[in-house]
Write an enzyme that holds these catalytic residues in place. Structure first.
Site, PDB file in Angstrom:
ATOM      1  N   PRO A  24       0.823  -1.213   0.000  1.00 27.35           N
ATOM      2  CA  PRO A  24       0.000   0.000   0.000  1.00 27.35           C
ATOM      3  C   PRO A  24       0.855   1.261   0.000  1.00 27.35           C
ATOM      4  O   PRO A  24       1.825   1.354   0.747  1.00 27.35           O
ATOM      5  CB  PRO A  24      -0.802  -0.113   1.304  1.00 27.35           C
ATOM      6  CG  PRO A  24      -0.074  -1.109   2.148  1.00 27.35           C
ATOM      7  CD  PRO A  24       0.606  -2.034   1.198  1.00 27.35           C
ATOM      8  N   GLN A  99      -6.236  -1.271   2.106  1.00 26.86           N
ATOM      9  CA  GLN A  99      -5.777  -1.147   3.484  1.00 26.86           C
ATOM     10  C   GLN A  99      -6.692  -0.150   4.199  1.00 26.86           C
ATOM     11  O   GLN A  99      -6.727   1.028   3.837  1.00 26.86           O
ATOM     12  CB  GLN A  99      -4.324  -0.652   3.503  1.00 26.86           C
ATOM     13  CG  GLN A  99      -3.703  -0.700   4.889  1.00 26.86           C
ATOM     14  CD  GLN A  99      -2.309  -0.104   4.927  1.00 26.86           C
ATOM     15  OE1 GLN A  99      -2.095   1.020   4.469  1.00 26.86           O
ATOM     16  NE2 GLN A  99      -1.353  -0.835   5.484  1.00 26.86           N
ATOM     17  N   TYR A 179       0.139   4.764  13.410  1.00 24.64           N
ATOM     18  CA  TYR A 179      -1.246   5.215  13.268  1.00 24.64           C
ATOM     19  C   TYR A 179      -2.110   4.625  14.391  1.00 24.64           C
ATOM     20  O   TYR A 179      -1.589   3.933  15.285  1.00 24.64           O
ATOM     21  CB  TYR A 179      -1.758   4.902  11.858  1.00 24.64           C
ATOM     22  CG  TYR A 179      -0.903   5.611  10.815  1.00 24.64           C
ATOM     23  CD1 TYR A 179      -0.799   7.006  10.826  1.00 24.64           C
ATOM     24  CD2 TYR A 179      -0.148   4.911   9.883  1.00 24.64           C
ATOM     25  CE1 TYR A 179       0.023   7.668   9.919  1.00 24.64           C
ATOM     26  CE2 TYR A 179       0.677   5.568   8.978  1.00 24.64           C
ATOM     27  CZ  TYR A 179       0.759   6.950   8.996  1.00 24.64           C
ATOM     28  OH  TYR A 179       1.582   7.614   8.114  1.00 24.64           O
TER      29      TYR A 179
HETATM   30  C1  LIG Z   1       4.928   6.763  -1.386  1.00 18.84           C
HETATM   31  C2  LIG Z   1       4.744   5.765  -0.284  1.00 18.84           C
HETATM   32  C3  LIG Z   1       3.532   5.682   0.380  1.00 18.84           C
HETATM   33  C4  LIG Z   1       3.327   4.733   1.381  1.00 18.84           C
HETATM   34  N1  LIG Z   1       2.078   4.592   1.943  1.00 18.84           N
HETATM   35  C5  LIG Z   1       1.837   3.553   2.776  1.00 18.84           C
HETATM   36  C6  LIG Z   1       0.522   3.234   3.181  1.00 18.84           C
HETATM   37  O1  LIG Z   1      -0.464   3.841   2.742  1.00 18.84           O
HETATM   38  N2  LIG Z   1       0.349   2.211   4.056  1.00 18.84           N
HETATM   39  C7  LIG Z   1       1.411   1.466   4.516  1.00 18.84           C
HETATM   40  O2  LIG Z   1       1.204   0.555   5.318  1.00 18.84           O
HETATM   41  N3  LIG Z   1       2.666   1.718   4.099  1.00 18.84           N
HETATM   42  C8  LIG Z   1       2.887   2.708   3.230  1.00 18.84           C
HETATM   43  N4  LIG Z   1       4.148   2.900   2.734  1.00 18.84           N
HETATM   44  C9  LIG Z   1       5.207   1.929   3.098  1.00 18.84           C
HETATM   45  C10 LIG Z   1       5.317   0.846   2.025  1.00 18.84           C
HETATM   46  O3  LIG Z   1       4.118   0.122   1.903  1.00 18.84           O
HETATM   47  C11 LIG Z   1       6.470  -0.124   2.342  1.00 18.84           C
HETATM   48  O4  LIG Z   1       6.160  -0.794   3.538  1.00 18.84           O
HETATM   49  C12 LIG Z   1       7.804   0.601   2.491  1.00 18.84           C
HETATM   50  O5  LIG Z   1       7.969   1.585   1.484  1.00 18.84           O
HETATM   51  C13 LIG Z   1       8.967  -0.374   2.441  1.00 18.84           C
HETATM   52  O6  LIG Z   1       8.953  -1.112   1.226  1.00 18.84           O
HETATM   53  P1  LIG Z   1       9.905  -0.729  -0.039  1.00 18.84           P
HETATM   54  O7  LIG Z   1      11.331  -0.771   0.463  1.00 18.84           O
HETATM   55  O8  LIG Z   1       9.612  -1.796  -1.049  1.00 18.84           O
HETATM   56  O9  LIG Z   1       9.539   0.630  -0.506  1.00 18.84           O
HETATM   57  C14 LIG Z   1       4.378   3.865   1.757  1.00 18.84           C
HETATM   58  C15 LIG Z   1       5.616   3.983   1.108  1.00 18.84           C
HETATM   59  C16 LIG Z   1       5.802   4.896   0.096  1.00 18.84           C
HETATM   60  C17 LIG Z   1       7.135   4.942  -0.619  1.00 18.84           C
END
Ligand SMILES: Cc1cc2nc3c(=O)[nH]c(=O)nc-3n(C[C@H](O)[C@H](O)[C@H](O)COP(=O)(O)O)c2cc1C
Length: 345
Positions: A24, A99, A179
């Site tokens: 998400p 989510q 949150y």
């Molecule tokens: C632009 C952006 C928005 C995000 N929004 C959410 C979110 O809405 N809910 C959530 O649980 N994590 C959110 N995250 C965290 C990601 O889901 C993920 O857990 C985190 O970026 C680590 O994974 P990655 O290394 O593949 O980016 C967000 C991350 C990014 C980069």
């Protein structure tokens, strides 16, 4: 034979075609919580070749939004715009998930590219288990009364009814990143003396409310560790997993951090995978691994060695929406290439 990244996964009657999930990601681009063309294109593009797409933290109430641009599922007017998106994702052979969230004491901030600070105009009251601000520059939240908590739990049930009407195939409850539900779980933010002093009480009420409307796959995202001495720990997460497993949670999505500015995160490739692995091994609950998973071989190894049941990718899929099509080729699996793109793959 142990499953691989491209093996299907069946959960409560839903078959995810492979183990690659779009994590998400807030887009901060909605108006009045209503998703629009941006969300359709963003989520739609990322549905190619993956197993599932999880739509961003979506507020069960207007005051549960992180920013004024966050999406919502608190009103019937939000159902049809979400349905347009879920239809498209289903059409690409992926499963759309959502989510559902409440931002608690981290709500009412400006969008990141405007600084992410508490709103000075158009703010709404922020709520929490205790009147403890997140950080020095944060506003002090209102401590929720038991009546207010009951109303909130009802909002999760009502939101889930709309999720179903919008055609989503699975739900993830957001209890991570500081949150509302995470702030109840962590001793750093919950100083209550009533029955909600144990943050699991509220979480189980929310799970029951969602389950009263939802018989399909239900995931839970937690922060497996606060990364703070004396905070919520991986041991707490393992204990929580054994409990929620008995209350209708099918998979624990193991993220971490976000509840304290004092956190000391040790970052690196796959830095949270060990959480997913330990929870899976010690609780027997299925898990999701997330965080700096970027290569097909890395993702496939996580699944093949039983560290997790799914992998969730976020930023790598922003950089490359066709990651799953390339990964299939790299791992000699059959990519689910759309007919329109066959000449390129
Ligand atoms: C632009 C952006 C928005 C995000 N929004 C959410 C979110 O809405 N809910 C959530 O649980 N994590 C959110 N995250 C965290 C990601 O889901 C993920 O857990 C985190 O970026 C680590 O994974 P990655 O290394 O593949 O980016 C967000 C991350 C990014 C980069």
């Amino acid at each position: 034979m142990s499953p691989s990244l491209f093996s299907p996964l069946a959960v409560r009657g839903v078959t995810f075609p492979n183990r690659i999930f779009v994590s998400p990601m807030c887009q901060y681009s909605a108006v009045e919580g209503v998703p629009n063309d941006w969300h359709l294109v963003h989520l739609g593009a990322r549905s190619l070749g993956v197993g599932a797409v999880i739509a961003e933290a979506t507020a069960v109430r207007p005051e549960g939004r992180i920013t004024p641009g966050c999406t919502g599922i608190w009103s019937d007017a939000q159902i049809a715009p979400w349905a347009r998106i879920t239809e498209f994702i289903h059409g690409q052979g992926a499963v759309p998930g959502i989510q559902i969230a409440h931002a608690g004491r981290k709500a009412a901030t400006s969008v990141p590219w405007l600084g992410g600070a508490p709103l000075t105009e158009g703010a709404w009251p922020i709520v929490a288990p205790s009147a403890i601000p997140f950080d020095e520059g944060s506003d002090t939240p209102h401590e929720l009364s038991t009546d207010e908590i009951a109303g909130l739990v009802d909002s999760y049930a009502a939101a889930t009814r709309r999720v179903k009407a919008a055609g989503f195939g699975f739900v993830e409850i957001h209890a991570a990143h500081g949150y509302l539900l995470n702030s109840f779980l962590s001793p750093l933010s919950n100083r209550r003396t009533d029955r909600y002093a144990d943050g699991r009480v509220l979480l189980l009420e929310v799970i029951a409310a969602v389950r009263s409307e939802w018989s399909g796959p239900l995931f839970l995202r937690v922060s497996a560790s606060d990364w703070v001495e004396g905070g919520w720990s991986i041991e707490d997460t393992v204990a929580l997993a054994t409990v929620v497993k008995e209350h209708g949670i099918d998979l624990l999505d193991c993220s971490s951090g976000g509840n304290s500015p004092l956190q000391k995160i040790v970052l690196g490739p796959g830095y949270q995978v060990a959480f997913a692995e330990r929870v899976r091994r010690e609780s027997g609950l299925a898990t999701g691994a997330v965080g700096m998973i970027t290569s097909p071989e890395q993702a496939d190894t996580i699944i093949r060695t039983g560290q997790a049941d799914i992998v969730l990718l976020a930023r790598e899929l922003l950089r490359n929406p066709n990651w799953a099509l390339h990964a299939a080729k790299a791992l000699r699996a059959t990519p689910r290439t759309p007919n329109q793109y066959l000449r390129a793959f």
